[in-house]
Scaffold this motif. Structure first.
Motif, short mmCIF file in Angstrom:
data_model
loop_
_atom_site.label_atom_id
_atom_site.label_comp_id
_atom_site.label_asym_id
_atom_site.label_seq_id
_atom_site.Cartn_x
_atom_site.Cartn_y
_atom_site.Cartn_z
N LYS A 133 45.52 37.28 52.09
CA LYS A 133 46.24 36.58 51.01
C LYS A 133 45.31 36.14 49.89
O LYS A 133 45.73 36.03 48.75
N ASN A 134 44.06 35.89 50.22
CA ASN A 134 43.09 35.42 49.23
C ASN A 134 42.17 36.54 48.74
O ASN A 134 41.13 36.26 48.15
N ASP A 135 42.56 37.79 49.02
CA ASP A 135 41.79 38.95 48.56
C ASP A 135 40.34 38.94 49.04
O ASP A 135 39.43 39.36 48.32
N MET A 136 40.12 38.47 50.25
CA MET A 136 38.78 38.43 50.84
C MET A 136 38.67 39.57 51.85
O MET A 136 38.67 39.36 53.07
N LEU A 137 38.60 40.80 51.33
CA LEU A 137 38.59 41.99 52.18
C LEU A 137 37.39 42.00 53.12
O LEU A 137 37.52 42.37 54.29
N VAL A 138 36.24 41.57 52.65
CA VAL A 138 35.05 41.58 53.51
C VAL A 138 35.22 40.60 54.66
O VAL A 138 34.84 40.89 55.79
N SER A 190 51.73 44.72 50.39
CA SER A 190 52.36 44.12 49.20
C SER A 190 51.34 43.83 48.11
O SER A 190 51.69 43.79 46.94
N LYS A 191 50.09 43.61 48.49
CA LYS A 191 49.04 43.35 47.51
C LYS A 191 48.29 44.62 47.14
O LYS A 191 47.29 44.56 46.45
N ASN A 198 55.86 37.94 57.58
CA ASN A 198 54.90 38.99 57.24
C ASN A 198 53.73 39.06 58.22
O ASN A 198 53.13 38.03 58.55
N THR A 199 53.40 40.27 58.64
CA THR A 199 52.17 40.50 59.38
C THR A 199 51.05 40.68 58.35
O THR A 199 51.31 40.76 57.14
N VAL A 200 49.84 40.78 58.82
CA VAL A 200 48.71 41.02 57.92
C VAL A 200 48.91 42.35 57.19
O VAL A 200 48.63 42.45 55.99
N LEU A 201 49.43 43.35 57.88
CA LEU A 201 49.67 44.65 57.26
C LEU A 201 50.70 44.54 56.13
O LEU A 201 50.52 45.13 55.06
N HIS A 202 51.77 43.77 56.33
CA HIS A 202 52.76 43.58 55.28
C HIS A 202 52.12 42.98 54.03
O HIS A 202 52.38 43.42 52.91
N ILE A 203 51.29 41.97 54.24
CA ILE A 203 50.65 41.30 53.10
C ILE A 203 49.70 42.26 52.39
O ILE A 203 49.69 42.35 51.16
N ALA A 204 48.91 43.00 53.17
CA ALA A 204 47.97 43.95 52.57
C ALA A 204 48.71 45.01 51.76
O ALA A 204 48.31 45.35 50.64
N GLN A 253 39.25 32.03 53.86
CA GLN A 253 39.81 31.80 52.53
C GLN A 253 38.74 31.93 51.44
O GLN A 253 38.99 32.46 50.37
N THR A 254 37.55 31.44 51.73
CA THR A 254 36.48 31.44 50.73
C THR A 254 35.58 32.67 50.83
O THR A 254 34.74 32.88 49.97
N GLY A 255 35.74 33.45 51.90
CA GLY A 255 34.91 34.65 52.08
C GLY A 255 33.50 34.34 52.52
O GLY A 255 32.59 35.14 52.32
N ASN A 256 33.29 33.20 53.15
CA ASN A 256 31.97 32.80 53.61
C ASN A 256 31.66 33.51 54.94
O ASN A 256 31.99 33.01 56.02
#
Length: 191
Positions: free
Chosen positions: A132-137, A178-179, A170-176, A98-101
């Motif tokens: 969901k939290n836009d933490m692509l890395v 949709s965003k 939603n799978t991870v692909l669905h969320i990606a 969630q935090t991208g740490n």
């Protein structure tokens, strides 16, 4: 650490923790600045107060890596705590996603690889949380780890994690998708 916070940590008193924070909003930050210290997380873990320790991990995940005066960290000595779930069913891996740490993500996966299998109360994997939290890395690190891992039934867990549906279906692909996260979506082409 003041005695009130130490007592709350030893007794597993989460309300006492929040009372200490209300009195001094920087109380945890001040403890974090000390290089070698028994944090409230160390104290709670030593006293067997798992719920309190999980609450502390959510508030201040850096305490898990902090060395106490004897040179020990929780990540090495309390592996079961690293996998435990806290508020909302999140475990430390979810929080790090969630935090991208990335540093914490890698350490948690090394210490507790089975944490990748845990879902939140919303039925989200760590990959769901990252996207969901836009933490692509963070998503890339988790996805890459799934591809490279050698633990038992790794291929099954890779497929399961990527096709798992959250409470909204939603799978991870669905969320990606949709965003409009094309980079995350493109990983599935490799899969």
């Amino acid at each position: 650490m003041d005695q009130t916070l130490r007592d709350a940590s030893e007794q597993g008193n989460v309300d006492g923790l929040y009372s200490s924070i209300a009195r001094d909003p920087k109380v945890l930050d001040n403890i974090d600045e000390i290089p070698f210290v028994d944090t409230p997380l160390h104290v709670a873990a030593a006293a067997g107060q798992t719920q309190f320790a999980m609450e502390m991990m959510m508030l201040k995940p850096s305490f898990a890596r902090k060395l106490n005066p004897n040179g020990f960290t929780l990540l090495k000595n309390h592996k079961d705590l690293v996998c435990a779930q806290g508020r909302g069913g999140m475990n430390p891996l979810h929080y790090a996603a969630q935090t991208g740490n990335l540093n914490l993500l890698a350490k948690i996966l090394r210490v507790c690889p089975k944490s990748i299998q845990v879902v939140t109360n919303q039925s989200e994997t760590a990959l769901h949380v990252a996207v969901k939290n836009d933490m692509l890395v963070a998503f890339q690190l988790l996805f890459g780890w799934l591809q490279r891992t050698w633990f038992k039934n790794a291929e099954y867990w890779q497929r399961w994690t990527l096709t798992w549906r959250d409470v909204d279906g939603n799978t991870v692909l669905h969320i990606a998708a949709s965003k409009n996260q094309l980079q995350a979506s493109s990983f599935y082409c490799v899969f």
